[in-house]
Design a protein around this motif. Structure first.
Motif, short mmCIF file in Angstrom:
data_model
loop_
_atom_site.label_atom_id
_atom_site.label_comp_id
_atom_site.label_asym_id
_atom_site.label_seq_id
_atom_site.Cartn_x
_atom_site.Cartn_y
_atom_site.Cartn_z
N VAL A 6 43.54 80.29 79.29
CA VAL A 6 43.24 81.13 80.45
C VAL A 6 44.50 81.33 81.28
O VAL A 6 44.84 82.44 81.68
N TYR A 7 45.21 80.24 81.55
CA TYR A 7 46.43 80.31 82.36
C TYR A 7 47.46 81.24 81.72
O TYR A 7 48.00 82.13 82.38
N ASP A 36 54.23 78.77 91.70
CA ASP A 36 54.08 78.28 93.08
C ASP A 36 52.86 78.92 93.75
O ASP A 36 52.06 78.23 94.39
N ARG A 37 52.70 80.22 93.59
CA ARG A 37 51.56 80.92 94.20
C ARG A 37 50.25 80.47 93.56
O ARG A 37 49.26 80.22 94.25
N TYR A 38 50.23 80.35 92.25
CA TYR A 38 49.02 79.95 91.54
C TYR A 38 48.59 78.54 91.96
O TYR A 38 47.42 78.29 92.22
N ASN A 39 49.54 77.62 92.04
CA ASN A 39 49.23 76.25 92.45
C ASN A 39 48.72 76.17 93.89
O ASN A 39 47.91 75.32 94.22
N ALA A 40 49.21 77.07 94.74
CA ALA A 40 48.78 77.07 96.13
C ALA A 40 47.37 77.64 96.31
O ALA A 40 46.66 77.26 97.24
N THR A 41 46.95 78.52 95.42
CA THR A 41 45.66 79.19 95.59
C THR A 41 44.58 78.73 94.62
O THR A 41 43.40 79.00 94.84
N ALA A 42 44.94 78.06 93.55
CA ALA A 42 43.96 77.63 92.54
C ALA A 42 43.01 76.60 93.13
O ALA A 42 43.40 75.74 93.90
N GLN A 43 41.72 76.74 92.76
CA GLN A 43 40.71 75.80 93.21
C GLN A 43 39.85 75.40 92.02
O GLN A 43 39.59 76.22 91.14
#
Length: 78
Positions: A6-7, A36-43
């Motif tokens: 998926v990633y 960086d953006r993905y790690n900050a927004t992933a839940q």
């Protein structure tokens, strides 16, 4: 599909397409910015498809396959 697939699917669609980078340094920079953006927004999320759901699905698929094999046998015999 597992989470790694998926990633990388997201990376392919949102980061490296179209493939018009002048050099590898720019590719690396865009990948790092995306990470960086993905790690900050992933839940995390809760799976809703249970093992019971899987058992039901497999039973339906098995029945569907059996029904079609019987129909094919009848058609061939005619």
């Amino acid at each position: 599909m597992n989470q790694v697939e998926v990633y990388f699917s997201v990376v392919q669609r949102k980061v490296v397409s179209p493939n018009d980078f002048p050099d590898l340094k720019q590719v690396g920079g865009r990948l790092r910015a995306f990470e960086d953006r993905y790690n900050a927004t992933a839940q995390p999320f809760q799976w809703k498809f249970t093992t019971s759901d899987l058992d039901d699905l497999l039973a339906r698929l098995d029945q569907h396959t059996t029904d079609h094999q019987e129909e094919s046998s009848v058609a061939l015999a005619a």
